[in-house]
Design a protein around this motif. Structure first.
Motif, PDB file in Angstrom:
ATOM      1  N   GLN B  64       0.804  -1.214   0.000  1.00  0.00           N
ATOM      2  CA  GLN B  64       0.000   0.000   0.000  1.00  0.00           C
ATOM      3  C   GLN B  64       0.838   1.265   0.000  1.00  0.00           C
ATOM      4  O   GLN B  64       2.061   1.204   0.119  1.00  0.00           O
ATOM      5  CB  GLN B  64      -0.973   0.001   1.193  1.00  0.00           C
ATOM      6  N   GLN B 127       4.282   2.548  -3.698  1.00  0.00           N
ATOM      7  CA  GLN B 127       4.034   1.280  -3.012  1.00  0.00           C
ATOM      8  C   GLN B 127       5.097   0.929  -1.974  1.00  0.00           C
ATOM      9  O   GLN B 127       6.290   1.056  -2.232  1.00  0.00           O
ATOM     10  CB  GLN B 127       3.977   0.134  -4.024  1.00  0.00           C
TER      11      GLN B 127
ATOM     12  N   THR C  57      -1.636   1.686  -5.955  1.00  0.00           N
ATOM     13  CA  THR C  57      -2.258   1.530  -4.631  1.00  0.00           C
ATOM     14  C   THR C  57      -3.730   1.950  -4.616  1.00  0.00           C
ATOM     15  O   THR C  57      -4.362   1.919  -3.567  1.00  0.00           O
ATOM     16  CB  THR C  57      -1.489   2.361  -3.572  1.00  0.00           C
TER      17      THR C  57
END
Lengths: 153, 153, 153
Positions: B64, B127, C57
């Protein structure tokens, strides 16, 4: 502080593939850990990784708690809260449990891997591998198992 | 119109495996990107893929946003909404944060991969790789790292 | 009773990697099955596995129902229920669709694999591979495709 262990290196030689057919009696989580372990034994798998792939859109693959059966019951109700049958789905020709099943399968996913060390699945103490059936009725589900690594036959 | 780049081909030679131990202080997302990069460097990994596997049922692996810490806070609250502590779980012997933790781990999953190109993780710009701890208290979590590809030592 | 098929074994020789650029017009599921099949054909891939990795993401990778378009619409609304725009997110500098997009990407994930048998993706009858765009506006998304197995060029 995070810590990295010593590294173990093996050659990658082969990929061994088979299909595991799982008969699910209806909604719930059904363990396939022993079937996967048996696949590894048959192939004399030693070091590498086993990839699992489920060929369906209304069931999924899950690694979860294998000790208390209550935990599995709770996982099923948790998914029911997240994708209720009465949410007014547009896609409802296959019955009220169909679209919730697709949502649950999307959230859980249909592909995962488990490392293989010294011939055994490197699962954590409380981990089991499950096919999660999201439809109300019994189904036949196909899981493609692939071992990548060393010393497959 | 989708577009496919030129293809780069490398030989697969070895699989290098190690265990990364991560000490989590309690609920939250804890980045392990640097630890994984270090594992690749140590093994002189060049081209291939790194597989990550978490050996637990109440924590998970997540790729994430690594820029704004608020995003991580929001991800934790999002999971709390999806699996609240007071949902009347059957499995509650290990405390009110235990069953929600299993649900969150099921939704996020415990296995993923990241491609490796020219010795580096092929992550997108924003990320990062995280261990998501879903229990309230500190835990020790084990992640199995496996590099498959070319030019591992 | 679960049943395991005969095992098929092939050598692993190479890893072939390419980047698939996908232009998404806004929120929704966009199929890339043909692009992945084309990548396999170009590389004369026969037996092995294709790994997919999305470098973002706020989008994700999903294997889901490819027959009825209503199912995709429902999957999008299901995700909207799970991560609504008005949940009072802390991270909101990039607009009201941004943090929900991160949550959806976390739940679906950005990495998956599909087995390759006799040159074809071993998808189930109703399975398609999708890039799920979670942002409202059009984006360019990069998917790294990697074939591991036998007989890549």
């Amino acid at each position: 502080m995070n810590k990295l262990s010593a590294v173990r290196t093996a050659r990658i030689e082969t990929i061994a593939s088979a299909v595991l057919s799982v008969a699910t009696p209806g909604e719930g989580l059904f363990e396939i850990t022993r079937d996967v372990a048996q696949f590894l034994e048959q192939n004399k798998a030693r070091h590498g990784v086993v990839l699992l792939y489920l060929q369906h859109t209304s069931a999924s693959l899950v690694i979860q708690e294998n000790a208390d059966a209550d935990a599995r019951t709770d996982l099923v109700s948790a998914l029911k809260r997240l994708a209720p049958a009465d949410a007014g789905w547009a896609h409802d020709v296959e019955g009220p449990d169909d679209m919730p099943a697709h949502v649950k399968a999307m959230l859980n996913g249909v592909s995962l891997h488990v490392p293989v060390t010294a011939g055994a699945l490197a699962l954590g103490t409380w981990q089991g591998i499950y096919v999660a059936e999201h439809r109300a009725r019994a189904h036949q589900r196909e899981v493609i198992l692939q071992f990548l690594g060393c010393c497959a036959r």
